[in-house]
Design an enzyme around this catalytic site. Sequence first.
Site, short mmCIF file in Angstrom:
data_model
loop_
_atom_site.label_atom_id
_atom_site.label_comp_id
_atom_site.label_asym_id
_atom_site.label_seq_id
_atom_site.Cartn_x
_atom_site.Cartn_y
_atom_site.Cartn_z
N GLU A 1 -6.34 27.79 12.48
CA GLU A 1 -5.55 27.76 13.71
C GLU A 1 -5.98 28.86 14.69
O GLU A 1 -6.34 28.59 15.83
CB GLU A 1 -4.06 27.91 13.37
CG GLU A 1 -3.51 26.69 12.64
CD GLU A 1 -2.27 26.96 11.81
OE1 GLU A 1 -2.04 28.12 11.41
OE2 GLU A 1 -1.52 26.00 11.53
N ASP B 1 -7.38 22.14 10.76
CA ASP B 1 -5.98 21.87 10.43
C ASP B 1 -5.78 20.42 10.87
O ASP B 1 -5.77 20.13 12.07
CB ASP B 1 -5.06 22.82 11.22
CG ASP B 1 -3.59 22.57 10.90
OD1 ASP B 1 -3.30 21.60 10.19
OD2 ASP B 1 -2.75 23.34 11.39
N GLU C 1 -6.83 23.03 6.02
CA GLU C 1 -5.56 23.69 5.71
C GLU C 1 -4.83 22.95 4.58
O GLU C 1 -4.04 23.53 3.86
CB GLU C 1 -4.68 23.75 6.97
CG GLU C 1 -3.56 24.75 6.82
CD GLU C 1 -2.56 24.72 7.96
OE1 GLU C 1 -2.92 25.13 9.07
OE2 GLU C 1 -1.43 24.28 7.73
N GLU C 2 -5.11 21.67 4.43
CA GLU C 2 -4.42 20.87 3.42
C GLU C 2 -5.06 20.93 2.04
O GLU C 2 -4.53 20.37 1.09
CB GLU C 2 -4.34 19.40 3.86
CG GLU C 2 -3.51 19.15 5.10
CD GLU C 2 -2.02 19.45 4.88
OE1 GLU C 2 -1.56 19.46 3.73
OE2 GLU C 2 -1.34 19.70 5.89
N ASP D 1 0.06 13.81 7.78
CA ASP D 1 -0.88 14.93 7.75
C ASP D 1 -1.96 14.71 6.69
O ASP D 1 -3.12 15.05 6.89
CB ASP D 1 -0.19 16.30 7.58
CG ASP D 1 0.93 16.29 6.58
OD1 ASP D 1 1.15 15.25 5.93
OD2 ASP D 1 1.60 17.33 6.45
N ASP E 1 0.85 -1.19 0.00
CA ASP E 1 0.00 0.00 0.00
C ASP E 1 0.89 1.23 0.00
O ASP E 1 1.99 1.21 0.53
CB ASP E 1 -0.86 0.05 1.29
CG ASP E 1 -1.73 -1.17 1.42
OD1 ASP E 1 -2.17 -1.68 0.39
OD2 ASP E 1 -1.92 -1.63 2.57
N LEU F 1 -3.33 18.17 10.96
CA LEU F 1 -2.20 17.84 11.83
C LEU F 1 -1.27 19.05 11.92
O LEU F 1 -0.40 19.26 11.08
CB LEU F 1 -1.45 16.62 11.28
CG LEU F 1 -0.98 15.61 12.33
CD1 LEU F 1 -2.06 15.24 13.32
CD2 LEU F 1 -0.45 14.36 11.66
N ASP F 2 -1.53 19.84 12.94
CA ASP F 2 -0.75 21.06 13.13
C ASP F 2 0.63 20.71 13.70
O ASP F 2 0.74 19.83 14.55
CB ASP F 2 -1.51 21.97 14.10
CG ASP F 2 -0.77 23.24 14.40
OD1 ASP F 2 -0.45 23.97 13.44
OD2 ASP F 2 -0.47 23.49 15.58
P1 AHM Z 1 1.70 23.77 10.07
O1 AHM Z 1 0.21 23.92 10.20
O2 AHM Z 1 2.13 23.72 8.64
O3 AHM Z 1 2.26 22.67 10.88
O4 AHM Z 1 2.34 25.18 10.58
C1 AHM Z 1 1.89 25.76 11.75
C2 AHM Z 1 2.96 25.68 12.80
C3 AHM Z 1 2.47 26.01 14.18
O5 AHM Z 1 1.95 24.90 14.80
C4 AHM Z 1 3.74 26.48 14.85
O6 AHM Z 1 3.49 27.30 15.94
C5 AHM Z 1 4.44 27.20 13.72
O7 AHM Z 1 3.94 26.66 12.52
C6 AHM Z 1 5.91 27.03 13.74
O8 AHM Z 1 6.45 27.84 12.74
P2 AHM Z 1 7.99 28.29 12.78
O9 AHM Z 1 8.76 27.08 12.47
O10 AHM Z 1 8.08 29.36 11.72
O11 AHM Z 1 8.26 28.84 14.15
MG MG Z 2 -1.06 24.26 11.33
#
Ligand code: AHM
Ligand code: MG
Length: 345
Positions: A274, A115, A92-93, A69, A63, A117-118
């Site tokens: 976010e 979002d 967000e994706e 994410d 697979d 997987l933040d």
């Molecule tokens: P993502 O959603 O692409 O993971 O980006 C968001 C993240 C936040 O969770 C975090 O606070 C920030 O980006 C970190 O960014 P940096 O590396 O510029 O500090």
């Molecule tokens: Mg994020």
Amino acid sequence: MNRIVTLDEFIIKRQKDFPYASGELTGLLRDIGVAAKIVNREVNKAGLVNIIGEAENSNASGDTVQKLDMYANDKLIECLKNSGECCGIASEENEDFLALPSVESKSAKYVVVFDPLDGSSNIDVNVSVGTIFGIYRRKSDTKGKVQLEDFLQKGTELVGAGYVVFGTSTILVYSTGSGVNGFTLDPSIGEFCLSHKDIQIPDRGNYYSVNQGYYLKFDVEMRRYIDYCSDLNLRLRYIGSMVSDIHRILLQGGIFLYPNTRKFPNGKLRLLYECNPLSFLVEQAGGKGINTKLERILDMQPTELHQRTSIVIGSPGMVDEMKAFVEKYSTPTPYVAPTNGATTS
Ligand code: AHM
Ligand code: MG
């Protein structure tokens, strides 16, 4: 021994407190809880991917191995699609929003933004990540397809929001506008159990959270404020997953900042996915969330799905103090002399 209260029981009990509730929001929250468990299972075994054998993006059974994410994104969409309580999704994706077909000819009245997987840059190194979500009531006619305007609503219009942190344990925190409660996943019974009842953010805390590596790229008033935090001997904590940093601040107090930088003149973090859901939760817990122009995050009118904003969020006493710094040190707007020959007083 105290009786365990599961997320499902809690949500249903809350619904009974609202005599006219139709159960749709309840259903939606439960579906998000199910999606969170599925994502949790996958996040927990993320470190095993290399052992199980990731070759050319395929696993041992042939697979395709998905990036986590994208996996989380697909699972959330799948659960919400089947729920029948949600007519549209913005993630967000995904570049654009998705209109969901009605289930059993039912016209759903909610849209969900998330979002999946933040902090996904943390996955490969076994550091906490999380899912963030927000729920709005749709504005367009329920007979037609969901519209962009259904997603471009101010944070003040949120009917619910929450997050799931996949950390040392998995915790789901949510609010539907009457307080904030947290539930820890008990893996032995596969249930989220009430563990953090009626969360109240402390007025001040010992932590500040900012990417200090960008210090020289911040505006002067922000640099002064960060110097001040350091002078106060506050402890700097920056995980790089906003959801995890906010979780600590919600429980222990503190302030999180992602100001505008030269690279991101309007800030980096996304208003819809976010900043709005997390500001909703923080405000529900007694905290504050503003941008560096000192506007309340929840009052910002979104004009596009992936809009970014600067953000300062956390304990109310600390956000107010930061506000005072900006007012004191920000450069006044330069005077521009009139060019049409008009005289000024
Ligand atoms: P993502 O959603 O692409 O993971 O980006 C968001 C993240 C936040 O969770 C975090 O606070 C920030 O980006 C970190 O960014 P940096 O590396 O510029 O500090
Ligand atoms: Mg994020």
